[in-house]
Structure formats: structure tokens, C-alpha cells
Design a protein around this motif. Sequence first.
Motif, PDB file in Angstrom:
ATOM      1  N   UNK A  22       4.287  -6.333   5.383  1.00 55.83           N
ATOM      2  CA  UNK A  22       4.443  -5.075   6.743  1.00 55.83           C
ATOM      3  C   UNK A  22       4.302  -5.999   7.711  1.00 55.83           C
ATOM      4  N   UNK A  23       4.550  -6.906   8.075  1.00 64.17           N
ATOM      5  CA  UNK A  23       5.171  -7.207   9.161  1.00 64.17           C
ATOM      6  C   UNK A  23       6.277  -7.399   9.553  1.00 64.17           C
ATOM      7  N   UNK A  24       6.971  -7.747   8.235  1.00 67.11           N
ATOM      8  CA  UNK A  24       8.731  -7.315   8.321  1.00 67.11           C
ATOM      9  C   UNK A  24       9.081  -6.119   9.024  1.00 67.11           C
ATOM     10  N   UNK A  25       8.259  -5.622   8.766  1.00 65.08           N
ATOM     11  CA  UNK A  25       9.171  -3.989   9.237  1.00 65.08           C
ATOM     12  C   UNK A  25       8.390  -3.984  10.500  1.00 65.08           C
ATOM     13  N   UNK A  26       7.221  -4.291  10.876  1.00 65.45           N
ATOM     14  CA  UNK A  26       6.576  -4.167  12.682  1.00 65.45           C
ATOM     15  C   UNK A  26       7.977  -5.081  13.065  1.00 65.45           C
ATOM     16  N   UNK A 154      10.763   6.654   8.489  1.00 69.41           N
ATOM     17  CA  UNK A 154      12.216   6.317   7.615  1.00 69.41           C
ATOM     18  C   UNK A 154      11.476   5.572   6.389  1.00 69.41           C
ATOM     19  N   UNK A 155      11.269   4.089   7.271  1.00 73.69           N
ATOM     20  CA  UNK A 155      10.869   3.791   6.320  1.00 73.69           C
ATOM     21  C   UNK A 155       9.413   3.458   5.343  1.00 73.69           C
ATOM     22  N   UNK A 156       9.741   3.260   4.250  1.00 72.70           N
ATOM     23  CA  UNK A 156       8.346   3.611   3.406  1.00 72.70           C
ATOM     24  C   UNK A 156       8.142   2.899   2.454  1.00 72.70           C
ATOM     25  N   UNK A 157       6.601   1.698   3.083  1.00 69.07           N
ATOM     26  CA  UNK A 157       6.225   0.593   1.980  1.00 69.07           C
ATOM     27  C   UNK A 157       5.464   0.418   1.669  1.00 69.07           C
ATOM     28  N   UNK A 158       5.423   1.284   0.293  1.00 68.42           N
ATOM     29  CA  UNK A 158       3.896   0.847  -0.712  1.00 68.42           C
ATOM     30  C   UNK A 158       3.187   0.265  -1.215  1.00 68.42           C
ATOM     31  N   UNK A 159       2.393   0.456  -1.196  1.00 72.92           N
ATOM     32  CA  UNK A 159       0.957  -0.778  -1.801  1.00 72.92           C
ATOM     33  C   UNK A 159       0.437  -0.508  -3.026  1.00 72.92           C
ATOM     34  N   UNK A 160       0.799  -1.226  -4.875  1.00 70.95           N
ATOM     35  CA  UNK A 160       0.865  -0.916  -5.624  1.00 70.95           C
ATOM     36  C   UNK A 160      -0.445  -1.856  -6.246  1.00 70.95           C
ATOM     37  N   UNK A 161      -0.798  -2.189  -7.684  1.00 71.03           N
ATOM     38  CA  UNK A 161      -1.844  -2.465  -8.212  1.00 71.03           C
ATOM     39  C   UNK A 161      -1.674  -3.674  -7.552  1.00 71.03           C
ATOM     40  N   UNK A 162      -3.164  -4.410  -8.157  1.00 65.11           N
ATOM     41  CA  UNK A 162      -3.097  -6.283  -7.537  1.00 65.11           C
ATOM     42  C   UNK A 162      -2.243  -7.009  -9.235  1.00 65.11           C
TER      43      UNK A 162
END
Length: 265
Positions: A22-26, A154-162
Motif C-alpha cells: 500500500x505504501x508503494x501505491x501511496x 483505478x489501482x486496486x489493492x486486495x487484502x487476502x487471508x493470512x
Amino acid sequence: TRLNQNNDSKISINRRNHLEGITKLLFENENFVICGEAGMGKTHLINELELRYNSKFIPFLVLSVESFINLRIDNFKQLLGFEIEALNDLCDNINHKGVLVIEGFDALRDDESRGNWKNLINHFVQALNENWQIALSIRLFDYEKTNWINSIFKPKYEIGILEEPELEDLFNENGDIKRIYEEGNDKLREILKIPFYLTLLKDILLNDSSEGEIQNIKLIKSENDLLSKYWKKRCEDTHNIMPKKEFLWELTGKMIEKKELTIIE
């Protein structure tokens, strides 16, 4: 700064890979969406990012949709105490855009509030584009059903299972959870890869971590079974069971009536 009623996370899970992603997207300065199924830890990650940015003195605002279901362009100043355009002043004399996170868009359950927030988000983009980067957090299901979001974020960051390394970090701090995960059935292991259910398990063990209870937990094979055990430990196995039940029934009724997840009285 968090523009809502803050609730601290009950369990610490190090999701450093997602934080870095996420920091990279920021740093790319584009508006983007953070999505994932319910319980994956979106709010926890946003809290961690907020701490990072605050330590660097970069404006980082979290606007909780759940806390402001009825927020509109025309009542923004009345409810929050400042004009939307005033946020631009916070970014004077810094060489990085501020970050505005609109948290929990899926809390909106009716067309009117969704329409109001759609207009509000469009206004944010137009009024703050030069000085602010905007991120939206939303459940994956709602993201896939809301087409207009794709045109703005536009960009989507998806958070998945551990993942296993993330679980190992947690296991190093809690031997009981590690034992339940390793000795339990396959379905229970899948359930415990979701941060929300790990939080429930931790609360259950705080109430009772006896050998008998650990053996019972290892037999759980569904999310409903874990939720039922949590309910029993936190509500039924207490001296004031009736007041709790009456309060929860009344609260649930009001949430359904108002179509809101937050009731303030």
C-alpha cells in the motif's frame, strides 16, 4: 487524524507485506482502492499506515463512513467543523501529498446514502486533487458491484487471508493459538487465516484457556460454531446475561430500522 469513533484492534498481526504494498501505491500519487473480504484486516492496516504517516508529519486523514452515514456536501461543515476545501491548507509547505482514506464504504446500505457519498467523493477528487491522494476501503463484494468506483480509483489493492509467515509471527506471541491451529482440523485452520476470527479466538481464550476448552475449540468446523462459542463466553456465561441480551436485541432492532451500523444516542 481519525475522523470517527476509534476502536483499537484487539490482536496484533504483522502484515508488513501489505503495508509495503500500500505504501508503494501511496508514493505513486494515484487515487486507489483497498479491498478485501470482511474480516481481512483492512481497518488494522489503515491504522498502521496512519501511524507511519503521522510520524513523518504528512497529513493522513481517515474518514469513517460508518460514523458519518448521512454526510453530504451541504452538511459537511456542520458535522465536521470545516469546509472540504480547507483541507488543502494542511498541505502547505510540504513536498508530499496528504492522504485521505474513506474507510468502510460498504457500511452504506441504501441508495440515498450511497448517492450522497458518491457525490461527496466526486467533490473530494475535484477539490483536493492537487494536494491530496484519496484511498477508498471497501469489501470486495461491494467493490465488484459498484462500477463507478473503478472510474475514480483505478489501482486496486486486495487484502487476502493470512499467509504462513504472518501466522508464525502471531504464534510466537501466543502458544495456545498456535497449538489450536496446528492440532485443529483443516476447516478450522482456514477459518483462523481470517484476522477477525483470530480476534474472536483470542477473546475466548482470555475468558477460558483451560485444557478442556482448548480441546473443544479444536473441534470447531464452521464460522458459525466459533461465533456461537464467542457469544456463549461473552454473553451467556456471565452474571448479567439478561441485560446484555435485552440491550443487544434493542440495538439490533434500531440498526435494522435505521439501516445503519452505528447507533448514537
